[in-house]
Design a protein around this motif. Sequence first.
Motif, PDB file in Angstrom:
ATOM      1  N   PHE A 163       0.759  -1.202   0.069  1.00 34.76           N
ATOM      2  CA  PHE A 163      -0.066   0.124   0.150  1.00 34.76           C
ATOM      3  C   PHE A 163       0.786   1.181  -0.128  1.00 34.76           C
ATOM      4  O   PHE A 163       1.602   1.224   0.812  1.00 34.76           O
ATOM      5  CB  PHE A 163      -0.859  -0.006   1.176  1.00 34.76           C
ATOM      6  N   THR A 164       0.687   2.146  -0.991  1.00 34.99           N
ATOM      7  CA  THR A 164       1.551   3.315  -0.962  1.00 34.99           C
ATOM      8  C   THR A 164       0.584   4.595  -0.923  1.00 34.99           C
ATOM      9  O   THR A 164      -0.418   4.595  -1.696  1.00 34.99           O
ATOM     10  CB  THR A 164       2.193   3.381  -2.281  1.00 34.99           C
ATOM     11  N   LYS A 165       0.840   5.545  -0.233  1.00 27.49           N
ATOM     12  CA  LYS A 165       0.058   6.791  -0.207  1.00 27.49           C
ATOM     13  C   LYS A 165       1.124   7.842  -0.168  1.00 27.49           C
ATOM     14  O   LYS A 165       1.833   8.049   0.743  1.00 27.49           O
ATOM     15  CB  LYS A 165      -0.911   6.744   1.047  1.00 27.49           C
ATOM     16  N   LYS A 166       0.593   8.931  -1.075  1.00 25.45           N
ATOM     17  CA  LYS A 166       1.347  10.171  -0.892  1.00 25.45           C
ATOM     18  C   LYS A 166       0.507  11.337  -0.204  1.00 25.45           C
ATOM     19  O   LYS A 166      -0.574  11.656  -0.431  1.00 25.45           O
ATOM     20  CB  LYS A 166       1.602  10.961  -2.452  1.00 25.45           C
ATOM     21  N   ILE A 167       1.286  11.595   0.977  1.00 22.30           N
ATOM     22  CA  ILE A 167       0.297  12.390   1.732  1.00 22.30           C
ATOM     23  C   ILE A 167       0.349  13.940   1.344  1.00 22.30           C
ATOM     24  O   ILE A 167      -0.280  14.703   1.196  1.00 22.30           O
ATOM     25  CB  ILE A 167       0.964  12.638   3.168  1.00 22.30           C
ATOM     26  N   ALA A 172       5.885  10.527   1.189  1.00 21.72           N
ATOM     27  CA  ALA A 172       5.069   9.225   0.793  1.00 21.72           C
ATOM     28  C   ALA A 172       5.261   8.133   1.825  1.00 21.72           C
ATOM     29  O   ALA A 172       6.291   8.009   2.466  1.00 21.72           O
ATOM     30  CB  ALA A 172       5.777   8.718  -0.457  1.00 21.72           C
ATOM     31  N   VAL A 173       4.173   7.335   2.135  1.00 22.81           N
ATOM     32  CA  VAL A 173       3.920   6.338   3.124  1.00 22.81           C
ATOM     33  C   VAL A 173       3.820   5.039   2.409  1.00 22.81           C
ATOM     34  O   VAL A 173       2.897   4.822   1.571  1.00 22.81           O
ATOM     35  CB  VAL A 173       2.964   6.693   4.041  1.00 22.81           C
ATOM     36  N   THR A 174       4.478   4.000   2.885  1.00 22.83           N
ATOM     37  CA  THR A 174       4.622   2.727   2.100  1.00 22.83           C
ATOM     38  C   THR A 174       4.467   1.739   3.284  1.00 22.83           C
ATOM     39  O   THR A 174       5.214   1.638   4.256  1.00 22.83           O
ATOM     40  CB  THR A 174       5.701   2.339   1.030  1.00 22.83           C
ATOM     41  N   LEU A 175       3.302   0.771   2.972  1.00 23.41           N
ATOM     42  CA  LEU A 175       3.183  -0.439   4.152  1.00 23.41           C
ATOM     43  C   LEU A 175       3.210  -1.654   3.331  1.00 23.41           C
ATOM     44  O   LEU A 175       2.471  -1.678   2.338  1.00 23.41           O
ATOM     45  CB  LEU A 175       1.909  -0.200   4.719  1.00 23.41           C
ATOM     46  N   TRP A 191       6.252 -14.133   8.663  1.00 27.55           N
ATOM     47  CA  TRP A 191       5.342 -12.817   8.555  1.00 27.55           C
ATOM     48  C   TRP A 191       6.388 -11.870   8.490  1.00 27.55           C
ATOM     49  O   TRP A 191       7.180 -11.528   9.570  1.00 27.55           O
ATOM     50  CB  TRP A 191       4.357 -12.781   9.591  1.00 27.55           C
ATOM     51  N   ILE A 192       6.400 -10.946   7.540  1.00 31.74           N
ATOM     52  CA  ILE A 192       7.277  -9.819   7.411  1.00 31.74           C
ATOM     53  C   ILE A 192       6.428  -8.507   7.241  1.00 31.74           C
ATOM     54  O   ILE A 192       5.492  -8.629   6.133  1.00 31.74           O
ATOM     55  CB  ILE A 192       8.429  -9.835   6.408  1.00 31.74           C
ATOM     56  N   SER A 193       6.560  -7.552   8.074  1.00 27.70           N
ATOM     57  CA  SER A 193       5.987  -6.179   7.839  1.00 27.70           C
ATOM     58  C   SER A 193       6.770  -5.070   7.575  1.00 27.70           C
ATOM     59  O   SER A 193       7.749  -5.323   8.449  1.00 27.70           O
ATOM     60  CB  SER A 193       5.080  -5.979   8.830  1.00 27.70           C
ATOM     61  N   ASN A 194       6.825  -4.100   6.718  1.00 29.77           N
ATOM     62  CA  ASN A 194       7.603  -3.074   6.617  1.00 29.77           C
ATOM     63  C   ASN A 194       6.668  -1.692   6.545  1.00 29.77           C
ATOM     64  O   ASN A 194       5.803  -1.851   5.709  1.00 29.77           O
ATOM     65  CB  ASN A 194       8.593  -3.076   5.561  1.00 29.77           C
ATOM     66  N   LEU A 195       6.900  -0.545   7.414  1.00 32.34           N
ATOM     67  CA  LEU A 195       6.197   0.727   7.335  1.00 32.34           C
ATOM     68  C   LEU A 195       7.305   1.566   6.955  1.00 32.34           C
ATOM     69  O   LEU A 195       8.453   1.822   7.578  1.00 32.34           O
ATOM     70  CB  LEU A 195       5.550   1.089   8.564  1.00 32.34           C
ATOM     71  N   SER A 196       7.331   2.321   5.838  1.00 29.43           N
ATOM     72  CA  SER A 196       8.216   3.505   5.632  1.00 29.43           C
ATOM     73  C   SER A 196       7.662   4.722   5.179  1.00 29.43           C
ATOM     74  O   SER A 196       6.555   4.768   4.524  1.00 29.43           O
ATOM     75  CB  SER A 196       9.056   2.957   4.004  1.00 29.43           C
ATOM     76  N   VAL A 197       8.307   5.825   5.586  1.00 28.80           N
ATOM     77  CA  VAL A 197       7.902   7.097   5.630  1.00 28.80           C
ATOM     78  C   VAL A 197       9.299   7.817   4.838  1.00 28.80           C
ATOM     79  O   VAL A 197      10.159   7.793   5.331  1.00 28.80           O
ATOM     80  CB  VAL A 197       7.604   7.961   6.734  1.00 28.80           C
ATOM     81  N   PHE A 205      18.116  13.997  -2.910  1.00 22.36           N
ATOM     82  CA  PHE A 205      18.189  13.562  -1.783  1.00 22.36           C
ATOM     83  C   PHE A 205      16.798  13.278  -1.009  1.00 22.36           C
ATOM     84  O   PHE A 205      15.890  14.275  -1.132  1.00 22.36           O
ATOM     85  CB  PHE A 205      19.044  14.511  -0.897  1.00 22.36           C
ATOM     86  N   LEU A 206      16.638  12.386  -0.050  1.00 23.81           N
ATOM     87  CA  LEU A 206      15.473  11.969   0.623  1.00 23.81           C
ATOM     88  C   LEU A 206      16.058  11.319   1.954  1.00 23.81           C
ATOM     89  O   LEU A 206      16.994  10.756   2.163  1.00 23.81           O
ATOM     90  CB  LEU A 206      14.449  11.358  -0.046  1.00 23.81           C
ATOM     91  N   LEU A 207      14.937  11.558   2.742  1.00 19.61           N
ATOM     92  CA  LEU A 207      15.123  10.885   4.139  1.00 19.61           C
ATOM     93  C   LEU A 207      14.097  10.047   4.335  1.00 19.61           C
ATOM     94  O   LEU A 207      12.970  10.173   4.053  1.00 19.61           O
ATOM     95  CB  LEU A 207      15.214  11.984   5.432  1.00 19.61           C
ATOM     96  N   SER A 208      14.528   8.693   4.792  1.00 26.42           N
ATOM     97  CA  SER A 208      13.686   7.597   5.071  1.00 26.42           C
ATOM     98  C   SER A 208      13.630   7.074   6.444  1.00 26.42           C
ATOM     99  O   SER A 208      14.485   6.943   6.918  1.00 26.42           O
ATOM    100  CB  SER A 208      13.679   6.368   4.064  1.00 26.42           C
TER     101      SER A 208
END
Length: 238
Positions: A163-167, A172-175, A191-197, A205-208
Amino acid sequence: MKKKILVLFLLCTSFCFAQKSNSKKKYLSGNFDLGLNFTKNTEETFQLNSIFDLNYKLKNHTLTLNNNIAFISKTGQEELLNKGKQDLKYELTSKNLNIRFLIQNLYDIDKKIKNRFTTGVGVSYNLFDKKSVNLGITIQREKENVLGRDEKLQKRLNSNILFTKKIKESIAVTLKNSYQPNLDSFGDFRWISNLSVRLNLSTQFLLSINTNFNYDSEPETGVPESDYQLINNLSYSF
């Protein structure tokens, strides 16, 4: 096995640069991440993490190379541990349907995995035109060498939802959630979960900020079933 991955990497990189020099179009892209990780299970650990992605895209064909390595310092121990994962993935894409082939090598001494070599084939489907929700399923064959044990072969089903959402334009937020049962023993699963902002600082350049949760129902003796990570990365894209 590492030599094979390295040879594939060098061949594909040479091919990509050759193609780029013959065209004005940007077929080649990628990013380099450098960050510090915090992991907590039975102990606390600090990690220096490096990720390198290289993507080559021509029409509806995409070739991706990924190298993810970490150097780990555990509380009360002077010796550094290391773990890593290398991926080579080919995708044939259409508007909403993707077909992929995967080769992966993983090693994690902390979990007693000397190396795990995986091959897989799968499909994924974008539920919406904006590709904000993606469902995928992959059949994987694993050849794993564990410290102190004989080599073992496994077949797993990897089902995942992305799931990807641009705030905002710059945020951008990715789950991503992934369920990986053993096809020969369904009581054995991961089971593997990842939440990325991800926050764009500039065009390159970007910060994650990433949180990872991993669960293995049948880990090796002395290894906890679950662990999580908090990862802060500074990324440069090209």
